[in-house]
Design a protein around this motif. Sequence first.
Motif, PDB file in Angstrom:
ATOM      1  N   ARG A  27       0.812  -1.361   0.103  1.00 44.72           N
ATOM      2  CA  ARG A  27      -0.034  -0.024   0.099  1.00 44.72           C
ATOM      3  C   ARG A  27       0.991   1.464  -0.213  1.00 44.72           C
ATOM      4  NH1 ARG A  27      -5.034   0.338   1.559  1.00 44.72           N
ATOM      5  NH2 ARG A  27      -4.878   2.216   3.000  1.00 44.72           N
ATOM      6  N   ALA A  28       2.043   1.330   0.707  1.00 42.10           N
ATOM      7  CA  ALA A  28       2.925   2.359   0.594  1.00 42.10           C
ATOM      8  C   ALA A  28       3.354   2.678  -0.562  1.00 42.10           C
ATOM      9  CB  ALA A  28       4.100   2.139   1.781  1.00 42.10           C
ATOM     10  N   ARG A  29       3.795   1.737  -1.364  1.00 42.26           N
ATOM     11  CA  ARG A  29       4.137   1.962  -2.547  1.00 42.26           C
ATOM     12  C   ARG A  29       3.349   2.390  -3.758  1.00 42.26           C
ATOM     13  NH1 ARG A  29       7.018  -3.052  -1.726  1.00 42.26           N
ATOM     14  NH2 ARG A  29       5.104  -4.452  -2.959  1.00 42.26           N
ATOM     15  N   ARG A  30       1.893   2.066  -3.388  1.00 42.93           N
ATOM     16  CA  ARG A  30       0.858   2.757  -4.220  1.00 42.93           C
ATOM     17  C   ARG A  30       0.658   4.262  -3.769  1.00 42.93           C
ATOM     18  NH1 ARG A  30      -1.585  -2.101  -3.219  1.00 42.93           N
ATOM     19  NH2 ARG A  30      -3.266  -1.446  -2.394  1.00 42.93           N
ATOM     20  N   GLY A  31       1.053   4.551  -2.509  1.00 41.12           N
ATOM     21  CA  GLY A  31       0.771   5.922  -1.833  1.00 41.12           C
ATOM     22  C   GLY A  31      -0.564   5.787  -1.036  1.00 41.12           C
ATOM     23  N   LYS A  32      -0.800   4.608  -0.597  1.00 42.90           N
ATOM     24  CA  LYS A  32      -1.945   4.644   0.257  1.00 42.90           C
ATOM     25  C   LYS A  32      -1.435   4.530   1.837  1.00 42.90           C
ATOM     26  CE  LYS A  32      -5.316   3.666  -3.036  1.00 42.90           C
ATOM     27  NZ  LYS A  32      -6.443   4.595  -3.139  1.00 42.90           N
ATOM     28  N   GLU A  33      -0.390   4.308   1.998  1.00 44.45           N
ATOM     29  CA  GLU A  33       0.265   4.563   3.380  1.00 44.45           C
ATOM     30  C   GLU A  33       1.429   5.472   3.311  1.00 44.45           C
ATOM     31  OE1 GLU A  33      -1.089   2.938   6.089  1.00 44.45           O
ATOM     32  OE2 GLU A  33      -2.360   1.603   4.972  1.00 44.45           O
ATOM     33  N   TRP A  56      -8.908   9.317  23.315  1.00 47.64           N
ATOM     34  CA  TRP A  56      -8.427   8.988  22.225  1.00 47.64           C
ATOM     35  C   TRP A  56      -9.871   8.807  21.310  1.00 47.64           C
ATOM     36  CZ3 TRP A  56      -8.266   2.946  20.946  1.00 47.64           C
ATOM     37  CH2 TRP A  56      -8.171   2.789  19.804  1.00 47.64           C
ATOM     38  N   LEU A  57      -9.740   9.510  20.140  1.00 43.56           N
ATOM     39  CA  LEU A  57     -11.057   9.569  19.086  1.00 43.56           C
ATOM     40  C   LEU A  57     -10.304   8.942  17.931  1.00 43.56           C
ATOM     41  CD1 LEU A  57     -12.248  13.208  19.376  1.00 43.56           C
ATOM     42  CD2 LEU A  57     -13.027  11.190  20.520  1.00 43.56           C
ATOM     43  N   HIS A  58     -11.062   8.191  17.251  1.00 45.22           N
ATOM     44  CA  HIS A  58     -10.916   7.483  15.893  1.00 45.22           C
ATOM     45  C   HIS A  58     -11.860   7.541  14.617  1.00 45.22           C
ATOM     46  CE1 HIS A  58      -9.469   4.858  12.979  1.00 45.22           C
ATOM     47  NE2 HIS A  58     -10.527   3.935  13.064  1.00 45.22           N
ATOM     48  N   ALA A  59     -11.534   8.148  13.777  1.00 48.13           N
ATOM     49  CA  ALA A  59     -12.330   8.471  12.509  1.00 48.13           C
ATOM     50  C   ALA A  59     -11.650   7.919  11.259  1.00 48.13           C
ATOM     51  CB  ALA A  59     -12.279  10.025  12.316  1.00 48.13           C
ATOM     52  N   ALA A  60     -12.315   6.865  10.711  1.00 45.48           N
ATOM     53  CA  ALA A  60     -11.774   6.142   9.778  1.00 45.48           C
ATOM     54  C   ALA A  60     -11.079   6.797   8.528  1.00 45.48           C
ATOM     55  CB  ALA A  60     -12.788   5.312   9.238  1.00 45.48           C
ATOM     56  N   SER A  61     -11.928   8.044   8.004  1.00 49.87           N
ATOM     57  CA  SER A  61     -11.490   8.553   6.707  1.00 49.87           C
ATOM     58  C   SER A  61     -11.633  10.101   6.751  1.00 49.87           C
ATOM     59  CB  SER A  61     -11.799   8.057   5.460  1.00 49.87           C
ATOM     60  OG  SER A  61     -11.203   8.517   4.353  1.00 49.87           O
ATOM     61  N   VAL A  62     -11.686  10.651   5.793  1.00 42.03           N
ATOM     62  CA  VAL A  62     -11.848  12.170   5.559  1.00 42.03           C
ATOM     63  C   VAL A  62     -13.165  12.896   6.191  1.00 42.03           C
ATOM     64  CG1 VAL A  62     -11.863  14.103   4.059  1.00 42.03           C
ATOM     65  CG2 VAL A  62     -10.169  12.586   3.725  1.00 42.03           C
ATOM     66  N   GLY A  63     -14.281  11.963   5.439  1.00 40.09           N
ATOM     67  CA  GLY A  63     -15.544  12.609   6.084  1.00 40.09           C
ATOM     68  C   GLY A  63     -15.790  12.617   7.408  1.00 40.09           C
ATOM     69  N   GLU A  64     -15.483  11.491   8.181  1.00 39.76           N
ATOM     70  CA  GLU A  64     -15.595  11.360   9.683  1.00 39.76           C
ATOM     71  C   GLU A  64     -14.822  12.226  10.307  1.00 39.76           C
ATOM     72  OE1 GLU A  64     -14.754   8.782   7.442  1.00 39.76           O
ATOM     73  OE2 GLU A  64     -16.202   7.283   7.729  1.00 39.76           O
ATOM     74  N   THR A  90      -6.460   6.641   6.715  1.00 39.34           N
ATOM     75  CA  THR A  90      -6.207   7.023   5.299  1.00 39.34           C
ATOM     76  C   THR A  90      -5.068   8.125   5.420  1.00 39.34           C
ATOM     77  OG1 THR A  90      -7.807   8.734   5.305  1.00 39.34           O
ATOM     78  CG2 THR A  90      -8.478   6.369   4.675  1.00 39.34           C
ATOM     79  N   VAL A  91      -4.213   8.154   4.255  1.00 39.98           N
ATOM     80  CA  VAL A  91      -3.244   9.261   3.990  1.00 39.98           C
ATOM     81  C   VAL A  91      -4.013  10.469   3.906  1.00 39.98           C
ATOM     82  CG1 VAL A  91      -1.518   9.862   2.581  1.00 39.98           C
ATOM     83  CG2 VAL A  91      -1.561   7.626   3.233  1.00 39.98           C
ATOM     84  N   VAL A 110      -3.926  18.368  19.951  1.00 39.76           N
ATOM     85  CA  VAL A 110      -4.703  17.305  19.400  1.00 39.76           C
ATOM     86  C   VAL A 110      -3.375  16.649  18.648  1.00 39.76           C
ATOM     87  CG1 VAL A 110      -6.160  16.006  17.414  1.00 39.76           C
ATOM     88  CG2 VAL A 110      -6.820  18.278  18.791  1.00 39.76           C
ATOM     89  N   THR A 111      -3.141  15.470  18.764  1.00 38.84           N
ATOM     90  CA  THR A 111      -1.923  14.661  18.313  1.00 38.84           C
ATOM     91  C   THR A 111      -2.590  13.661  17.226  1.00 38.84           C
ATOM     92  OG1 THR A 111      -0.644  14.727  20.329  1.00 38.84           O
ATOM     93  CG2 THR A 111      -0.208  12.951  18.649  1.00 38.84           C
ATOM     94  N   HIS A 112      -2.101  13.496  15.976  1.00 38.53           N
ATOM     95  CA  HIS A 112      -2.684  12.620  15.016  1.00 38.53           C
ATOM     96  C   HIS A 112      -1.785  11.590  15.154  1.00 38.53           C
ATOM     97  CE1 HIS A 112      -2.493  10.841  10.875  1.00 38.53           C
ATOM     98  NE2 HIS A 112      -3.888  10.709  11.170  1.00 38.53           N
ATOM     99  N   GLY A 113      -2.444  10.189  14.889  1.00 39.38           N
ATOM    100  CA  GLY A 113      -1.776   9.196  14.764  1.00 39.38           C
ATOM    101  C   GLY A 113      -2.555   8.244  13.987  1.00 39.38           C
ATOM    102  N   PHE A 114      -1.698   7.013  13.144  1.00 38.68           N
ATOM    103  CA  PHE A 114      -2.792   6.132  12.226  1.00 38.68           C
ATOM    104  C   PHE A 114      -2.928   4.845  13.257  1.00 38.68           C
ATOM    105  CE2 PHE A 114      -0.205   8.197   8.625  1.00 38.68           C
ATOM    106  CZ  PHE A 114      -1.185   8.263   8.098  1.00 38.68           C
ATOM    107  N   VAL A 115      -4.121   4.410  13.027  1.00 37.91           N
ATOM    108  CA  VAL A 115      -4.641   3.505  13.982  1.00 37.91           C
ATOM    109  C   VAL A 115      -3.960   2.302  13.827  1.00 37.91           C
ATOM    110  CG1 VAL A 115      -6.480   2.677  12.449  1.00 37.91           C
ATOM    111  CG2 VAL A 115      -6.891   2.502  14.810  1.00 37.91           C
TER     112      VAL A 115
END
Length: 430
Positions: A27-33, A56-64, A90-91, A110-115
């Motif tokens: 996924r990283a090679r495709r720009g997804k990570e 801790w708050l978790h939102a899957a993607s851009v809309g959330e 998501t990236v 607010v600190t951002h991290g990947f789930v």
Amino acid sequence: MFPLFRVLWAAAGTLAAPGLRLMLWARARRGKEIAARLGERRGIAALPRPAGKLLWLHAASVGETVSLLPVLCELARQAPEISVLLTTGTVTSAELLAVRLPALGLAGRVTHGFVPLDVPAWVARFLDHWRPDAAAFVESELWPNLLAACTRRRIPLMLINARLSARSFARWRRWPWIARGLLGGFASIRARSAEDAARFAALGAPGVRAVGDLKFAAAELPADPAALAALRAAIGPRPVFLAASTHPGEEAIILAVHHRLTARHRDLLTILVPRHPARGGAIASLPGAAMAPRRSTGAGPPDLREGGLYIADTLGELGVFYRLASLAFIGGSLVPHGGQNPLEAARLGVALVIGPYHQNFAEAVVALAGAGAARTVRDGDELATVVGQWLDDPEARAAMAALGPAAAARFADLPAATAAALRGLVGRRR
């Protein structure tokens, strides 16, 4: 039965870990990570834990993620003593937050991290580091290993803007014992609609309330003033038709609509904003695109001699293009995707047309259409007809656009109420 499922799911996650590592690199090679941050997906934190209380708050993607921004602002006002870890998957959501958090004055809070992916060891490593005092998930993020680990550690849980489609509900009803086990760990479920609340309650979820949709309470999308002024000067008085957040299969339809409309409206400028900007090159190579200029390359909109199609394949500029458009099509709705958020455009006073596949935002579409602020169409032919009518009758188009902001302003007090509920959730931890 649920304990057996939990054991089997944990074993499956552990066995899948080597393959998931390879998947992340692919996924990283495709720009997804983001390659430099792949460790976060395995629970390896890149930053230290803030001192004091941590939510801790978790939102899957851009809309959330966007729907959470007003809540984050309210949390900063109501509970400055609580720090927030906001994870996404998501990236594009990470890139959005890199811009929006500083603009809102939230970068220090607010600190951002990947789930982490749902592997027991990766989840444990994540929780060992961050030690959240409470956790809340947006819409429908239900990962068994992650939820089980939080429950074992007695971390209070909440599901906010909770969403459960009719299709998902029917699927969960086949395994009600699993649904009850997954949902039973939540202290509260704040559903976005009465229909969602009824589905969660029917599955045995505790503490379910229908409180409204946070997407109705979002702030206006931002726009860089300099970029907006430059584009307005370049476009001039030309009418602008915007195809926003389009998905594969829709661009060909929009191109056909554009060429049909320009036979009568030769000065029309159609701006295509793909949901995923990386697809800009592929869109420019479609038949009928005539290698249209792409914003990601630094090109501006074409003049009348160069044509009337512009591909806006950049991230975070949708607010700019909504402010330029007199009418817009909301993507993801002419193909079986479920639609994108129409409220962002309605809030900015844009006349809207939406395809038949809008089930992800059904309540919003019903509200906007009922208020006269949006039209729904069945296919590309009907889309061309409606847009053509609006181009022929600017006064009718402007009257429809003027109805949008009020229709999109429901639940204005919901971010404050949600922030208060989250503050109370943190207070449950002893």
